[in-house]
Design an enzyme around this catalytic site. Structure first.
Site, PDB file in Angstrom:
ATOM      1  CE1 TYR A 142      -3.258  -2.745   0.010  1.00 55.56           C
ATOM      2  CE2 TYR A 142      -3.849  -2.192   2.247  1.00 55.56           C
ATOM      3  CZ  TYR A 142      -4.049  -2.939   1.111  1.00 55.56           C
ATOM      4  OH  TYR A 142      -5.044  -3.882   1.072  1.00 55.56           O
ATOM      5  CE  LYS A 193       0.838 -17.187  -1.816  1.00 57.07           C
ATOM      6  NZ  LYS A 193       0.354 -18.569  -2.137  1.00 57.07           N
ATOM      7  CG  ASP A 226      -2.392 -19.535  -0.388  1.00 57.55           C
ATOM      8  OD1 ASP A 226      -1.593 -19.695   0.547  1.00 57.55           O
ATOM      9  OD2 ASP A 226      -2.202 -20.031  -1.522  1.00 57.55           O
ATOM     10  CG  ASP A 250      -7.341  -4.486   3.577  1.00 56.45           C
ATOM     11  OD1 ASP A 250      -8.403  -4.564   4.210  1.00 56.45           O
ATOM     12  OD2 ASP A 250      -7.147  -3.663   2.676  1.00 56.45           O
ATOM     13  CG  ASP A 254     -12.384  -6.821   5.452  1.00 57.20           C
ATOM     14  OD1 ASP A 254     -12.242  -6.277   6.562  1.00 57.20           O
ATOM     15  OD2 ASP A 254     -12.551  -6.190   4.400  1.00 57.20           O
TER      16      ASP A 254
END
Length: 374
Positions: A142, A193, A226, A250, A254
């Site tokens: 970001y 990852k 993942d 992020d 959620d």
């Protein structure tokens, strides 16, 4: 009696609606003689843009720097869809995070037993869920450079975002996660990852090193992000504290939020580094839900996430853990009695609005306080 300096930034949409209920809880705490508050209030987001032409004023940022804690409502709405990108409502939130150097985002996902049937997952999967996601907030994709869209010619463009992490950024967020793990169930899961991303390789190496040198008493697991997303839906109660980078944090937070049944239930905290002299951290507390402009001003908003954000401020910034626990027990008690705002309503419950839920929590605080004094 200790006096704490608070800055309230209600923002847009339902932000002012839910912040009103926080003011009522603060008044109750003062009346109960537990603390006193010096409260400032200012604009942020679209409201600030309308007043100043920017998403947050220098004055509001200065007040935030001086406050013991900032309580933030919500920003945004279709009214400001066409304003320039650099002054969009969300830019106010990003500037506050940057200027206050709030690098650690704490997102608890708690499923009250009374709300287990509101989740999209089976009751036995989510009932009494209590996990905490620690998200790095000021680095990663970001904020990495270059960040741009370039013209390749022939009608083609290329969008570029850069994932960048330095060792110190990973070290400090890792320490926050391990410190919190020690106050909970002494277990941390790190997610990245590393199989396809060099930043993930470094993340894994740094977390492993900090653990070995400083936190060997805390159980540590590593998981690909993942796979972590899948496991959050499959068996979320296997986790206690999850630490991860900005992008994955992020997404994962959620996912965790919806395990609880409603975004309207979930608070968050954003913390800076401890001050070298006082040990205090700059901090901002906000509900996870957005501005929900479609119900703004209608009295339908769920104030629990905002009140729970205040509870986090009491616990992490104001050294008022007992009062935080009291507020949390009051929320749980109201839910056990079957009171629901529209977002968490199920058949057979009693539907209330924003003010009704706030008043019910205050009444439950009275009951708990009387019982403690008996």
């Amino acid at each position: 009696m200790t006096t704490h300096k608070l800055l309230l930034l209600p923002g847009d949409g339902i932000g002012p609606d839910v912040m009103t209920e926080v003011r009522s809880v603060l008044a109750w705490i003062e009346k109960a003689g537990l603390a006193s508050f010096e409260i400032e209030e200012d604009l942020v987001g679209g409201a600030a843009y309308d007043a100043y032409g920017s998403a947050v004023s220098d004055q509001a940022v200065d007040l935030a720097q001086q406050a013991d804690a900032v309580l933030f409502g919500a920003v945004g709405g279709p009214k400001w869809d066409d304003v320039p990108y650099e002054v969009r409502p969300e830019a106010g939130l990003l500037r506050l995070r940057k200027d206050l150097q709030l690098f650690a985002n704490l997102r608890p996902a708690i499923c009250y037993g009374a709300l287990a049937d509101s989740s999209s997952l089976k009751r036995e999967i989510v009932e009494d869920l209590d996990i905490l996601i620690v998200r790095e907030l000021t680095g990663g994709v970001y904020f990495g450079e270059p960040k741009e869209i370039i013209d390749l010619g022939n009608g083609q463009q290329r969008g570029i975002d850069t994932q960048v992490y330095d060792t110190y950024e990973i070290e400090r967020i890792t320490r926050v996660a391990f410190d919190l793990g020690r106050t909970r169930n002494n277990k941390v899961t790190s997610m990245e990852k590393r199989n396809v991303m060099k930043s993930g390789v470094l993340w894994n190496q740094v977390v492993t090193k900090v653990h070995a040198e400083e936190y060997a008493d805390v159980a540590l697991d590593h998981m690909l992000a993942d796979a972590g997303a899948m496991q959050l839906v499959r068996n979320p109660k296997q986790f206690d504290v999850i630490v991860t980078d900005n992008l994955f944090g992020d997404v994962l937070s959620d996912i965790a939020a919806m395990l609880t049944g409603s975004l309207g239930m979930l608070p968050s905290a954003s913390l800076g580094a401890p001050d070298a002299r006082t040990g205090k951290r700059k901090s901002m507390y906000e509900p996870v839900h957005g501005s929900a402009p479609d119900i703004a001003g209608t009295g339908q908003a769920n104030p629990i996430a905002m009140i729970s954000s205040l509870s986090m401020a009491l616990r992490y910034s104001l050294d008022m853990g007992d009062t935080a626990t009291l507020v949390e027990k009051a929320i749980a008690g109201v839910l056990e009695k079957g009171l629901r705002t529209g977002d968490i309503y199920t058949d057979g419950m009693t539907k209330v609005g924003t003010k009704g839920m706030g008043e019910a929590i205050l009444a439950e605080l009275d009951v708990l306080a009387d019982a403690a004094g008996a």
